[in-house]
Every structure is written in structure tokens, then in C-alpha cells.
Design an enzyme around this catalytic site. Structure first.
Site, PDB file in Angstrom:
ATOM      1  CB  THR A   1     -10.167   4.902  -0.924  1.00  0.00           C
ATOM      2  OG1 THR A   1      -9.610   5.270   0.345  1.00  0.00           O
ATOM      3  CG2 THR A   1      -9.526   3.626  -1.414  1.00  0.00           C
TER       4      THR A   1
ATOM      5  CE  LYS B   1     -13.860   5.944   1.139  1.00  0.00           C
ATOM      6  NZ  LYS B   1     -12.911   5.932   2.264  1.00  0.00           N
TER       7      LYS B   1
ATOM      8  CG  HIS C   1      -1.975  -0.972   1.262  1.00  0.00           C
ATOM      9  ND1 HIS C   1      -3.248  -0.740   0.820  1.00  0.00           N
ATOM     10  CD2 HIS C   1      -1.946  -2.248   1.687  1.00  0.00           C
ATOM     11  CE1 HIS C   1      -3.972  -1.831   0.977  1.00  0.00           C
ATOM     12  NE2 HIS C   1      -3.201  -2.770   1.501  1.00  0.00           N
TER      13      HIS C   1
ATOM     14  CE  LYS D   1      -2.403  10.937   3.047  1.00  0.00           C
ATOM     15  NZ  LYS D   1      -3.088  10.059   2.084  1.00  0.00           N
TER      16      LYS D   1
HETATM   17  C1  F58 Z   1      -2.980   3.943   2.222  1.00  0.00           C
HETATM   18  N1  F58 Z   1      -2.037   3.572   3.232  1.00  0.00           N
HETATM   19  C2  F58 Z   1      -2.353   4.638   1.042  1.00  0.00           C
HETATM   20  N2  F58 Z   1      -1.410   3.276   5.428  1.00  0.00           N
HETATM   21  O1  F58 Z   1      -1.606   5.754   1.479  1.00  0.00           O
HETATM   22  C3  F58 Z   1      -3.464   5.077   0.089  1.00  0.00           C
HETATM   23  O2  F58 Z   1      -2.923   5.651  -1.046  1.00  0.00           O
HETATM   24  C4  F58 Z   1      -4.306   3.868  -0.287  1.00  0.00           C
HETATM   25  O3  F58 Z   1      -5.433   4.267  -1.000  1.00  0.00           O
HETATM   26  C5  F58 Z   1      -4.764   3.125   0.952  1.00  0.00           C
HETATM   27  O4  F58 Z   1      -3.669   2.783   1.777  1.00  0.00           O
HETATM   28  C6  F58 Z   1      -5.508   1.853   0.625  1.00  0.00           C
HETATM   29  O5  F58 Z   1      -4.769   1.078  -0.272  1.00  0.00           O
HETATM   30  C7  F58 Z   1      -2.367   3.705   4.532  1.00  0.00           C
HETATM   31  O6  F58 Z   1      -3.450   4.125   4.878  1.00  0.00           O
HETATM   32  C8  F58 Z   1      -1.520   3.392   6.774  1.00  0.00           C
HETATM   33  O7  F58 Z   1      -2.400   4.008   7.330  1.00  0.00           O
HETATM   34  C9  F58 Z   1      -0.459   2.667   7.576  1.00  0.00           C
HETATM   35  C10 F58 Z   1      -1.046   2.121   8.856  1.00  0.00           C
HETATM   36  C11 F58 Z   1       0.003   1.471   9.705  1.00  0.00           C
HETATM   37  C12 F58 Z   1       1.155   2.374   9.986  1.00  0.00           C
HETATM   38  C13 F58 Z   1       1.748   2.934   8.710  1.00  0.00           C
HETATM   39  C14 F58 Z   1       0.686   3.590   7.820  1.00  0.00           C
END
Ligand code: F58
Length: 844
Positions: free
Chosen positions: A673, A677, A374, A571
Site C-alpha cells: 500500500t 501512497k 494478506h 522486500k
Molecule cells: C501486509 N501484511 C502485506 N502483515 O504484506 C502487504 O502486502 C499488504 O499490502 C498489507 O498486508 C495489507 O493487505 C501485513 O502487514 C502483518 O503485519 C502481520 C501482523 C501480525 C503478525 C504477522 C504479520
């Protein structure tokens, strides 16, 4: 005594009586629950009592379907998808469960007939904030789609006692408040104290010979904690399927603690108990450096070990005596690297505990797991220093060494003499402080690897996972993210839902591609007017909410320009802020300037330790203070930062947005995402060619999308050369003026030091190329403002955006995973009729 089959029959009958779906049956059940579960008489019942009584009423109706689903899966030994994720950002459950059960209107009627405020009850629910942002919310959308598509699935994760912190804004600054989501009770979960597993931690290993003379390893842990299951039902939309989200809670392992108790060391025993419970106490906010975060590694191992042990238990219970076919019964998806330790843990369970030989265990393991990446940010790729890893998981480190040893042999055979490649591919990073690379463990231990948008997957193949792609190109595929239209349209935007269904029927709720039938209506003036009315009413609601939460009056006639997402430099909320300052200056200098009135709305949390992100929040609030307080700007520009952005708030915001800000530095946002939305709710996007923006733009047509900025390739090139941000400052008077205002303390009540670090960073380093994209962004915003003034045309674009969003349903994404990676098919769940039931109860 009754036989089990007689009991089953009687149970089925009573279930039918208890779970009736008529308005009367619901009212009756609600009152019963208020009395028997909440122990209240109406005069003293609180809103929370009412909420809980209603939730239990709905839960009964879910359980009926849930038990049927479980029994069908059991009988058919269905191949099951296990979605392993450290985060599930579910959002409030009540409204969603009513929507998916198809009883929303009936329940509203029942509650209103009882003289209660139905919306107030929905509002009462505190959402389980068991995730940070996109990744956790994606997991929740996928659970909804798995159930809706009737795929046997279990979500496995952690039952954090404190989820993501709540955010307040004081004096312009973010203040974190602990999230006590369980304070008033959680009616949706069913604790399963009997489903419990021991998880070992720390200690050391010993080699020994078993009776057959084979070399084996025994792990002598320093401590053992117990994981207890807690289940939440996940209903599909318009089907009988109810799947399961199983979250693990850590408790002390009594048998282990007794040793301390028995040796008379009471305080040590109590202390051990507290330490055990700590494992699932709190969710880690992202962007914190992981160094020294032993607890985080323990959390990961804890939930993965419980989940794999649970799968093995179910396998033995339902499907026979051997684990040779484990991979035929389960498809396990790793949601990023947080559960990647599962590769080593399954090997340990198979080899050490179930005495399988290494080669066969490795074959089963690789066929079981698949890995979704991700992120493209190098700093977000998880690694654990060897000493820390060894201190928590000594046996797993040995297993990882063994996996690595065998893997690198294979690499050497394939690329003789290419030591650089061997070092790059190794599961152990030998440069600097030695560490375990979790993404490498996930790649080696999985049969499929995917990114979450087309560009992201291409960049993974080219950069971050290039050597793995060279090795196994066939393992790689793209699975562009999606969102569930049930929560992000049916539940959150009832006005647009009604208009859509009135116009093209309601098949789009399950087949989002059917929205294409809307296209011809873009040319229908009456339809456009109805469309506009929906947006206007949604904006009025949102304006009311903003007033409530921030005290700022905003004009629903103005363009609602919205950026809600986690705060992060990539971002680029600060690029948005620079645009506001530019607009402010232009309006101040030229009072007669004709511009489109705008309300710029922000929401999002910054990780508590992320200094720059918090400073950006402070800047936005500083700008809001100046702009909103200036009479010259009345009716022309407003700024609002809504505190505490979460799923519930998102559901209020998306329907009321005109413009969606998706302005990350190209090549940095894996997918996004929120972009989907907004677009599904009729907002137009201003965005860079990044993540899923690219695919959204392709789908809706470039003429219906506001594109600006450097491409990923240009960013790459500029970085490789000598990017000198101050040259942009020197060359661009508007940019200079905006940065100078910040520096001069205009947005910090005269304090010239406050934003110094931000300005200096932008001028000297500007990692995310804010200054390079500034002018293109401002120009593009000008085009947005002009376009908004032609309301008929804007409405047309909005309709076409929605009509072309079919591809971004999470149903489409899950179908792709099911076909390409998991190889699973739907399982129809029949609601079992009681054989002897007389006079059909109130079931449809
Ligand atoms: C997100 N990652 C991406 N990681 O940044 C976003 O582009 C994508 O749409 C989404 O995943 C779904 O695929 C993200 O949200 C975190 O929140 C991690 C959680 C655990 C710690 C490090 C960041």
C-alpha cells in the site's frame, strides 16, 4: 423532575453552545479546556497541555456527531459492518480529525490568534502504534472510508498498552525502545467501564444433560479475565457520520479474584490480576515464530470474544430477542486469520450459551463471517499446536473438531477415495506436530474469501487455498487494497492538495477518479512548473527532517530515491543496497562519470528476533557511513536511514519522494500500500510485477513506470529447477565486486566477519532471488537516472501517475466490499437541530 424528552432537548441546546465552529467559539473552548481539564494557567502550561486542550476541543465537536450517528443507527437498526482486526495503525489523530471535520484552517487561525504554534501542537501528538505495518494501516484506511461512505461500522481490536516498539539506530544497529504512547494521556479515547465482558481461559469441559434431556457442554475455565471497552471516534470526511473504533483492555475479573482474596491467598490474587492485565500489554512484532506464544492466542481469543459478546448485547438491546437473524444485522470481516477463532467462538456462544442447535448456529456463523487473506508466505500462515491450543481454549478445540468432522464428511462425499485431499483440507494438520490451521478455519466458517490484489488472489486460488477454491469457487473474489486520500494527500501534502484543487476543484478528495481531469495539464508547461515547485518545496522540508533525524546533509536537487517499509528479506532492501554499492564503485573508478545525483533514503523496522533483517539495517548504515564520508562522492551520492519509521514519518516522506522502491520478489508481496501512497504523491515507481504494482502499472501506463525483474511465474520456475545464485556472482563482475566489498569489511570498518552470514546466504541459498534480479535492477536504475535528467518529461510522468491513481482510493475498495460481500448501504446522519433553539448558534 424533567422528563427524558425535556432533558434530551436541553442537552441538544447545550451541545450547540459547546460545540460551535466559529474561530471565537474554538478559542473560547480551548481556553476553557486548558483551565478546566488541564488545570493550568497560561504562564505554566506546557506544549502538551496545549495539545490536550486542543484535542479535547476537537473531541467535543466529534462527540456531537458521534452521538447523533449512534442514535441514528439505533433507531434504524442499521446493518453494521464489524471489522475485526488485531491491529489498527491509526497514525496521529488531531490533524486527521480536523481535516475530516472540515475545520483545519479555522482551528489553525484560532490557535495562532492565541499566539501558539499550531504545527508544534500537531507535532506533539504521539501516534498510537497499534500495528506492525501494512495490515494494520489498511484497517485504519478502511475505517476512514467506511465513515466517509456513511456505512454503519465498528472497528474491533486490542488496546495494547505498548504498541510497536520505537526504533533507534546506535552504531549502525537497530535498538528497540518500548513505545509508551499512553504516557502523556490519550485524549481521543472514551473509556467505557460499563461495557465489559468476561472471557474464559484454560481449564476443561464437562458434558451434561439439560432439563430437556439434550446433551450440552459446560466449560469450567481455569481463569476469567474481564475485557473493558475503550472507544475512539472515527469521523468521515465532509459528512456527519462518526463511527466507532472499540478496543478492548484486559483487567482482572474481581468476582474471580475474590475467591483467592477470600481464601486469604493475597499474593495469588495479586498475581492473577497481573496475569490478566498482561493479555493486552504488548503488540507482537511480526515475523517472530509463534511457537509457545500462548499469550498471542489469548490476545486473539480475548478481543474476538469481547467483540462478539458486544455485538450480541447490542443486538438484544436494539433488535429483538432472538439470534436467528444475527447475520442479517452484522457483517463481520476477519482481517487475516488473527480473529479467525471468532468462527469457533460464535459457535460456542450460540450453541453453549444461547442454546441454539448446531445446524442453525453453523448457518448463522457462515453467513456472518468473511475472510481477507494478506499473505502468500507459507511461514506466515498461522497454525497453533494442539497441546497449546487445548491448554488455552479446550472448548474451542472440541468445536473445531466437530466442525472439521462435518466438513470432511462433505469433502469425502464430493471426492470419494481422495484421502490426500481430505488431509490437505483438514482444519488439523496431522503431519509432524499436530496443529490447528487457522486459515482453514476462516475459509470453512466464512461465506466470502478474498485476496488483496489481483495477482495475490490468483496465486491464492492456485496455491495456498487451491483445494478450497476447487470446493467453493464462488466464495472467492479479489479486493485490491486502497489508501485514504484524506490522510495521504489532504493532510500530508497540503501544497499538492492546493495545486490540485485550484486546478480541477476539490471533488477528488471524495471521488479520487476525478483526478483524471488532471491529464490535459501534463502538457501545460506552466502547470508542470507549478508541479515541480511543489515537489521541490516538499523535498526541501524532507531534507530538513533528514538532517534533524540523522545529521546527514542531503541535497534537495538530487533524485530522492526512497524505500520505506518493514524490513524483510522478501522486500529486498539488500537489493537496493547492492545497487548503491555498484553506483559507489562506478563513481569512485570514474570521477568524470556523468550520473544523476541521488539520495537514497531508507526507513523501516525489523522484527526484534529477525537476525538477517537487522543485519541488513546494519549494512545500509555501514554503506551510509562510507558513502557520506567520502569527499569523492560529494554532490553525487548520499545515503540516509531515518530511524523510527511510522505513520507520522510516512506523512513527511511520501510528499518528498521522486522514486518509490517496490522491489519485492515477484509473488511474495500480497499487495503493498506504500506503493500507492508514493504514486499518489507524484513519485514514479521502480518495481517488480508483484502485488498491486501490477495494477498500478496498468493504471498509470507502462511508459510511466520503471519495471524490472523476474515474473512470479519465472521465480516459480527457477525455484523448481536448480537456482544457483553463485553462478550469477561468477558471471557478473559488477555483482562480484559489490559482494566482495561487503565481504572485505569495507562497510564494517574492516570487520570481515560481520556480514559473512548475509553474503554466504545470498551466494548459497538466496531464497528471494536477489542475485537473479540484480542486473535487471541496476539497468533499470540507470534508465531512472537518465529519465530524471529530462525534468520536463519526468514531471509529465509524475502528473500522469497522479491523474491515474483514482482506482487506489480505499473508498473504491470499501465500495466493493460493501456491494459484493457485506451487502450494506449508506445511512445518512442528520445533525439534529434543537427544536426550541433561539438565535442560531455558531453552527454552519
Ligand atoms: C501486509 N501484511 C502485506 N502483515 O504484506 C502487504 O502486502 C499488504 O499490502 C498489507 O498486508 C495489507 O493487505 C501485513 O502487514 C502483518 O503485519 C502481520 C501482523 C501480525 C503478525 C504477522 C504479520
Amino acid at each position: 423532575m424533567s422528563s427524558p424528552s425535556q432533558l434530551a432537548l436541553r442537552q441538544t441546546e447545550s451541545r450547540y453552545i459547546r460545540t460551535g465552529l466559529s474561530v471565537e467559539a474554538i478559542e473560547r473552548a480551548f481556553l476553557d479546556n486548558l483551565f478546566f481539564i488541564q488545570a493550568r494557567f497560561p504562564a505554566v502550561a506546557t506544549r502538551n497541555d496545549h495539545y490536550l486542550a486542543l484535542a479535547y476541543t476537537v473531541r467535543d465537536r466529534l462527540l456531537h456527531r458521534w452521538v447523533n450517528s449512534a442514535q441514528t443507527y439505533y433507531d434504524q437498526a442499521s446493518r453494521t459492518v464489524c471489522y475485526l482486526s488485531a491491529e489498527f495503525l491509526l497514525g496521529p489523530q488531531l490533524g486527521n480529525n480536523l481535516t475530516n471535520l472540515g475545520i483545519y484552517d479555522r482551528v489553525r487561525k484560532a490557535i495562532e490568534e492565541l499566539g501558539l504554534d499550531f504545527d508544534g501542537l500537531l507535532e506533539q501528538e504521539e501516534e498510537p502504534g497499534l500495528g506492525n505495518g501494512g495490515l494494520g494501516r489498511l484497517a485504519a484506511c478502511y475505517l476512514d472510508s467506511l465513515a466517509t461512505l456513511q456505512i454503519a461500522a465498528i472497528g474491533y481490536g486490542i488496546r495494547y498498552e505498548f504498541g510497536i516498539f520505537d526504533q533507534e539506530i546506535r552504531d549502525g544497529w537497530q535498538v528497540e525502545v518500548t513505545d509508551k504512547w499512553l504516557r502523556l494521556g490519550n485524549p481521543w479515547e472514551i473509556p467505557r467501564p460499563e461495557i465489559a465482558f468476561d472471557v474464559k481461559l484454560g481449564g476443561h469441559t464437562e458434558a451434561y444433560q439439560d432439563e430437556q434431556g439434550r446433551r450440552r457442554v459446560r466449560w469450567i475455565p481455569e481463569r476469567v479475565v474481564k475485557g473493558i471497552a475503550s472507544d475512539t471516534p472515527v469521523p468521515g470526511y465532509g459528512v456527519n457520520t462518526v463511527n466507532l473504533l472499540r478496543l478492548w483492555k484486559a483487567e482482572a475479573c474481581e468476582s474471580f479474584d475474590f475467591q483467592a482474596f477470600n481464601s486469604g491467598d493475597y499474593y495469588r490474587a495479586v498475581n492473577q490480576k497481573l496475569t490478566s492485565e498482561n493479555i493486552t500489554k504488548v503488540l507482537y512484532p511480526n515475523d517472530e515464530p509463534l511457537q509457545g506464544k500462548a499469550l498471542r492466542l489469548q490476545q486473539q481469543h480475548f478481543f474476538v470474544s469481547c467483540s462478539l459478546q458486544d455485538m450480541i448485547r447490542i443486538h438484544f438491546q436494539q433488535r429483538g430477542k432472538t439470534l436467528d437473524n444475527f447475520h442479517e444485522m452484522y457483517a463481520v470481516q476477519l482481517n487475516d486469520t488473527h480473529p479467525a477463532i471468532g468462527v469457533a467462538e460464535l459457535m460456542r456462544l450460540l450453541v453453549d450459551e444461547h442454546l441454539m442447535n448446531w445446524e442453525q448456529a453453523w448457518d448463522v456463523t457462515r453467513k456472518t463471517f468473511a475472510y481477507t487473506n494478506h499473505t502468500l508466505l507459507p511461514e506466515a500462515l498461522e497454525t497453533w499446536s494442539l497441546p497449546l491450543f487445548r491448554s488455552v481454549l479446550p472448548r474451542h478445540l472440541e468445536i473445531i473438531y466437530e466442525i472439521n468432522h462435518r466438513f470432511l464428511e462433505e469433502v469425502r462425499l464430493r471426492y470419494p477415495g481422495d484421502d490426500g485431499r481430505v488431509a490437505r483440507l483438514s482444519l488439523i494438520d496431522e503431519g509432524g506436530e499436530r496443529s490447528v490451521r487457522m486459515a482453514h478455519l476462516a475459509c470453512v466458517g466464512s461465506h466470502a474469501i478474498n485476496g488483496v490484489a489481483a495477482l495475490h488472489t490468483e496465486l491464492l486460488k492456485r496455491d495456498a487455498l487451491r483445494d478450497f477454491h476447487d470446493l467453493w469457487p464462488e466464495k472467492f473474489s479479489n479486493k485490491t487494497n486502497g489508501i485514504t486520500p484524506r490522510r495521504f494527500m489532504v493532510l500530508s501534502n497540503p501544497r499538492l492538495t492546493r495545486l490540485l484543487s485550484r486546478t480541477i476543484g476539490d471533488s477528488w478528495i471524495k471521488e479520487l477518479d476525478d483526478l483524471a481531469q488532471l491529464e490535459p495539464y501534463a502538457d501545460d508547461a506552466a502547470f508542470r512548473q507549478a508541479w515541480r515547485r511543489v515537489k521541490e518545496e516538499n523535498k526541501r522540508d524532507l531534507a530538513g527532517y533528514i538532517l534533524d533525524r540523522t545529521g546527514t546533509v542531503v541535497d534537495p536537487e538530487s533524485l530522492f530515491d526512497v524505500q520505506v517499509k518493514r524490513l524483510h528479506e522478501y522486500k529486498r532492501q539488500h537489493l537496493n543496497a547492492l545497487h548503491i554499492i555498484t553506483l559507489y564503485q562506478r563513481l569512485k573508478h570514474d570521477p568524470s562519470l556523468e550520473t544523476t545525483p541521488r539520495t537514497v533514503i531508507f526507513g523501516g523496522k525489523a522484527a526484534p528476533g529477525y537476525f538477517m533483517a537487522k543485519l541488513i539495517i546494519r549494512l545500509i548504515n555501514g554503506i551510509a557511513e562510507v558513502v557520506n564520508g567520502d569527499p569523492d562522492l560529494r554532490g553525487r551520492l548520499k545515503v540516509a536511514f531515518i530511524p523510527g519509521y511510522n505513520v507520522k514519518q510516512g506523512q513527511r516522506i511520501f510528499p518528498g519522494a521522486d522514486l518509490s522502491e517496490q522491489i519485492s520478489t515477484a509473488g511474495k508481496e500480497a499487495s503493498g500500500t506504500g506503493n500507492m501512497k508514493f504514486a499518489l504523491n507524484g513519485a514514479l515507481t521502480i518495481g517488480t510485477l508483484d502485488g498491486a504494482n501490477i495494477e498500478i502499472r496498468e493504471a498509470v501506463g507502462p511508459e510511466n513506470f520503471f519495471l524490472f525483474g523476474l515474473t512470479a511465474a519465472q521465480v516459480h520456475e527457477l525455484k523448481a529447477g536448480t537456482y544457483k545464485p553463485w553462478e550469477y556472482y561468477d558471471a557478473n563482475p559488477r555483482l562480484r565486486a559489490a559482494l566482495d566489498l561487503i565481504r572485505d569489511g569495507v562497510f564494517s570498518r574492516g570487520d570481515r566477519d560481520l556480514f559473512q552470514p548475509l553474503v554466504e546466504w545470498l551466494l548459497n541459498r538466496d531464497e528471494y532471488m536477489v542475485l537473479a534480479d540484480y542486473q535487471a535492477y541496476v539497468d533499470c536504475q540507470e534508465r531512472v537516472g537518465d529519465a530524471y535528467r529530462n525534468r520536463e518529461h519526468w514531471t509529465r510522468m509524475s502528473i500522469l501517475n497522479v491523474a491515474r491513481m483514482g482506482r487506489f482510493s480505499s473508498d473504491r475498495a470499501i465500495r466493493e466490499y460493501a456491494e459484493d460481500i457485506w451487502k450494506v448501504k449508506p445511512v445518512t446522519i442528520e445533525l439534529r437541530e434543537p427544536v426550541r433553539a433561539k438565535g442560531n448558534p455558531s453552527h454552519p
